[in-house]
Enzyme design. Structure first.
Site, mmCIF file in Angstrom:
data_model
loop_
_atom_site.group_PDB
_atom_site.id
_atom_site.type_symbol
_atom_site.label_atom_id
_atom_site.label_comp_id
_atom_site.label_asym_id
_atom_site.label_seq_id
_atom_site.Cartn_x
_atom_site.Cartn_y
_atom_site.Cartn_z
ATOM 1 C CB SER A 182 -0.963 -0.014 1.183
ATOM 2 O OG SER A 182 -0.295 -0.385 2.343
ATOM 3 C CG ASN A 225 -3.147 4.059 0.522
ATOM 4 O OD1 ASN A 225 -4.351 4.182 0.696
ATOM 5 N ND2 ASN A 225 -2.552 2.888 0.434
ATOM 6 C CD GLU A 273 -3.107 3.741 -6.100
ATOM 7 O OE1 GLU A 273 -3.216 4.969 -6.027
ATOM 8 O OE2 GLU A 273 -2.571 3.071 -5.197
ATOM 9 C CG HIS A 320 -2.482 -0.507 -3.862
ATOM 10 N ND1 HIS A 320 -2.691 0.789 -3.500
ATOM 11 C CD2 HIS A 320 -2.749 -1.249 -2.754
ATOM 12 C CE1 HIS A 320 -3.072 0.841 -2.241
ATOM 13 N NE2 HIS A 320 -3.114 -0.384 -1.767
HETATM 14 N N1 CAA Z 1 -16.311 -8.540 0.776
HETATM 15 C C1 CAA Z 1 -17.158 -8.706 -0.247
HETATM 16 N N2 CAA Z 1 -18.239 -7.901 -0.444
HETATM 17 C C2 CAA Z 1 -18.492 -6.942 0.468
HETATM 18 C C3 CAA Z 1 -17.646 -6.731 1.574
HETATM 19 C C4 CAA Z 1 -16.515 -7.598 1.716
HETATM 20 N N3 CAA Z 1 -15.653 -7.470 2.718
HETATM 21 N N4 CAA Z 1 -18.130 -5.695 2.286
HETATM 22 C C5 CAA Z 1 -19.243 -5.268 1.644
HETATM 23 N N5 CAA Z 1 -19.454 -6.009 0.543
HETATM 24 C C6 CAA Z 1 -20.526 -5.866 -0.437
HETATM 25 C C7 CAA Z 1 -21.853 -6.220 0.177
HETATM 26 O O1 CAA Z 1 -22.087 -7.613 0.104
HETATM 27 C C8 CAA Z 1 -22.823 -5.425 -0.673
HETATM 28 O O2 CAA Z 1 -23.073 -6.112 -1.895
HETATM 29 P P1 CAA Z 1 -24.493 -5.945 -2.672
HETATM 30 O O3 CAA Z 1 -24.606 -4.502 -3.044
HETATM 31 O O4 CAA Z 1 -24.345 -6.844 -3.829
HETATM 32 O O5 CAA Z 1 -25.520 -6.369 -1.713
HETATM 33 C C9 CAA Z 1 -22.037 -4.166 -1.035
HETATM 34 O O6 CAA Z 1 -20.663 -4.490 -0.812
HETATM 35 C C10 CAA Z 1 -22.435 -3.017 -0.150
HETATM 36 O O7 CAA Z 1 -22.260 -3.423 1.209
HETATM 37 P P2 CAA Z 1 -23.232 -3.020 2.387
HETATM 38 O O8 CAA Z 1 -24.601 -2.702 1.873
HETATM 39 O O9 CAA Z 1 -23.123 -4.029 3.469
HETATM 40 O O10 CAA Z 1 -22.568 -1.737 3.044
HETATM 41 P P3 CAA Z 1 -22.164 -0.359 2.378
HETATM 42 O O11 CAA Z 1 -23.192 0.133 1.432
HETATM 43 O O12 CAA Z 1 -21.744 0.496 3.509
HETATM 44 O O13 CAA Z 1 -20.889 -0.709 1.503
HETATM 45 C C11 CAA Z 1 -18.532 -0.614 1.410
HETATM 46 C C12 CAA Z 1 -19.745 -1.254 2.064
HETATM 47 C C13 CAA Z 1 -18.514 -1.000 -0.060
HETATM 48 C C14 CAA Z 1 -17.318 -1.178 2.117
HETATM 49 C C15 CAA Z 1 -18.631 0.929 1.547
HETATM 50 O O14 CAA Z 1 -18.801 1.248 2.892
HETATM 51 C C16 CAA Z 1 -17.432 1.654 1.031
HETATM 52 O O15 CAA Z 1 -17.281 1.874 -0.160
HETATM 53 N N6 CAA Z 1 -16.535 2.052 1.942
HETATM 54 C C17 CAA Z 1 -15.285 2.710 1.584
HETATM 55 C C18 CAA Z 1 -14.278 1.692 1.213
HETATM 56 C C19 CAA Z 1 -12.957 2.289 0.848
HETATM 57 O O16 CAA Z 1 -12.754 3.479 0.798
HETATM 58 N N7 CAA Z 1 -11.989 1.410 0.622
HETATM 59 C C20 CAA Z 1 -10.640 1.798 0.300
HETATM 60 C C21 CAA Z 1 -9.798 1.700 1.513
HETATM 61 S S1 CAA Z 1 -8.140 2.180 1.173
HETATM 62 C C22 CAA Z 1 -7.417 0.765 0.686
HETATM 63 O O17 CAA Z 1 -7.937 -0.309 0.704
HETATM 64 C C23 CAA Z 1 -6.030 0.929 0.201
HETATM 65 C C24 CAA Z 1 -4.975 0.675 1.145
HETATM 66 O O18 CAA Z 1 -3.869 0.371 0.700
HETATM 67 C C25 CAA Z 1 -5.127 0.880 2.596
#
Ligand code: CAA
Length: 281
Positions: free
Chosen positions: A117, A188, A150, A138
Site C-alpha cells: 500500500s 493513500n 493502481e 494495488h
Molecule cells: N467482501 C465482499 N463484499 C463486500 C464486503 C466484503 N468485505 N463488504 C461489503 N461487501 C458488499 C456487500 O455484500 C454489498 O453487496 P451488494 O450490493 O451486492 O448487496 C455491497 O458491498 C455493499 O455493502 P453493504 O450494503 O453491506 O454496506 P455499504 O453500502 O456500507 O458498503 C462498502 C460497504 C462497499 C465497504 C462501503 O462502505 C465503502 O465503499 N466504503 C469505503 C471503502 C474504501 O474506501 N476502501 C478503500 C480503503 S483504502 C485501501 O484499501 C487501500 C490501502 O492500501 C489501505
C-alpha cells in the site's frame, strides 16, 4: 496467463484470490501457517455463500470458484505459475525476503507483483534478478467490491510488464490507473493523511468518533466515515502507511498521530480484532 500465486491469506490476499478465481483463473494461496490459509479460505467461502443467498451466483458457480483455489504453506508451489501477487505484511525486509525466494523459485517469465500500500516497488524489485518484471498491483479493500487497481511502475519496470498487468486488471473487471512510483502512490497519499487528521480531531475532543464519521458521510458524501474506514483498512496498516509517508518525505505534515500509534500498541486494530474506533461483533 492462467495460474496465479497469491502470497498472504489475510484480508487483501484472500480478496485478491477470490477475484482471480471468480474470473476463471486457477489460484494457489499461500501463507506461513496453515491456520492463516484456512482462515482466508473460510472468508472466501463465506463471501461466496452470501453471493448465493443474494442470488448473484448459483451454488454450482460457488463450488466451481472454490474448486479453483488451493491453499498451501509451501512457496515452492510457485514454481510453474504465470503470475504472482504478494499481499503479505507491510514490512520491507519481509517483502524483500519473499521476493528473493520467489525469484529463485519462479519461471523466468513470471511477473512478480506486490499489493503493497505504500512501500517502494523499486526497492522490493532490487531483491530480485528480474526488476523489469516486478510491479505494484494495488487493490482496495474490500477487494471484491472496489473497482480500482493502481498499477505502479518501479524505476526498472518494463512497459511490457506494465501493459500485461494493466490488461490483467481489466480482465478482473477492475479499472487500472497508471502510477509512477512515489510514496503512498495516489490514493493513500491523499486518503491516509485525511484519516490521520480525523484521528487528530477525535484526540482534540472536537467531536465524538460517531459524529466525526457522520459529519464526513453527510458533509463530504463519503460512503463511510474516516474512522470507520481506518477500522476497515486496519489501524496497523494506516500507521504503517503514515510511517512510510513521514520517513520518505521527511515532512511533518505526514506525522502519524500519537493516538493512532497508541491504539495499534493496544491491539485496537479495527474490524480484524473486533475493536478500533468502533466495536464489531
Ligand atoms: N467482501 C465482499 N463484499 C463486500 C464486503 C466484503 N468485505 N463488504 C461489503 N461487501 C458488499 C456487500 O455484500 C454489498 O453487496 P451488494 O450490493 O451486492 O448487496 C455491497 O458491498 C455493499 O455493502 P453493504 O450494503 O453491506 O454496506 P455499504 O453500502 O456500507 O458498503 C462498502 C460497504 C462497499 C465497504 C462501503 O462502505 C465503502 O465503499 N466504503 C469505503 C471503502 C474504501 O474506501 N476502501 C478503500 C480503503 S483504502 C485501501 O484499501 C487501500 C490501502 O492500501 C489501505
Amino acid at each position: 496467463m492462467q495460474k496465479i500465486f497469491v502470497v498472504g491469506a489475510g484480508t487483501m490476499g484472500s480478496g485478491i484470490a477470490q477475484v482471480f478465481a471468480e474470473n476463471g483463473f486457477d489460484v494457489i494461496i499461500r501463507d506461513v501457517d496453515i491456520k492463516f490459509v484456512e482462515r482466508g479460505l473460510g472468508v472466501i467461502e463465506n463471501n461466496l455463500k452470501r453471493s448465493v443467498e443474494k442470488g448473484k451466483i448459483t451454488e454450482e458457480e460457488k463450488i466451481k470458484v472454490l474448486g479453483r483455489i488451493k491453499g498451501t504453506v509451501d512457496i515452492n508451489e510457485a514454481k510453474d505459475v504465470d503470475f504472482v501477487i504478494e499481499a503479505a505484511i507491510e514490512n520491507m525486509e519481509i517483502k524483500k525476503q519473499i521476493f528473493k525466494e520467489l525469484d529463485n523459485v519462479c519461471k523466468e517469465g513470471t511477473i512478480l507483483a506486490t499489493n503493497t500500500s505504500s512501500l517502494s516497488i523499486t526497492e522490493i524489485a532490487s531483491s530480485t534478478a528480474r526488476p523489469e518484471k516486478v510491479i505494484g498491483m494495488h487493490f482496495f479493500n474490500p477487494v471484491p467490491v472496489m473497482k480500482l487497481v493502481e498499477v505502479i511502475k518501479g524505476m526498472k519496470t518494463s512497459e511490457e510488464t506494465f501493459n500485461t498487468v494493466k490488461e490483467l486488471a481489466q480482465k478482473l473487471g477492475k479499472t487500472p490507473v497508471e502510477v509512477n512510483e512515489a510514496p503512498g502512490f495516489v490514493v493513500n497519499r491523499i486518503l491516509i493523511p485525511m484519516i490521520n487528521e480525523a484521528i487528530g480531531v477525535l484526540a482534540d475532543g472536537v467531536a465524538s468518533a460517531s459524529d466525526i464519521d457522520e459529519a464526513m458521510k453527510l458533509g463530504a458524501n463519503h460512503p463511510i466515515g474516516p474512522l470507520a474506514l481506518s477500522d476497515l483498512i486496519g489501524n496497523d496498516v494506516v500507521l504503517a502507511i503514515m510511517d512510510t509517508l513521514y520517513s520518505e518525505f521527511n515532512d511533518s505534515k505526514y506525522r502519524p498521530h500519537p493516538l493512532l500509534r497508541k491504539m495499534v500498541r493496544a491491539g485496537l486494530l479495527g474490524r480484524k480484532t473486533g475493536k478500533g474506533f468502533f466495536e464489531y461483533k
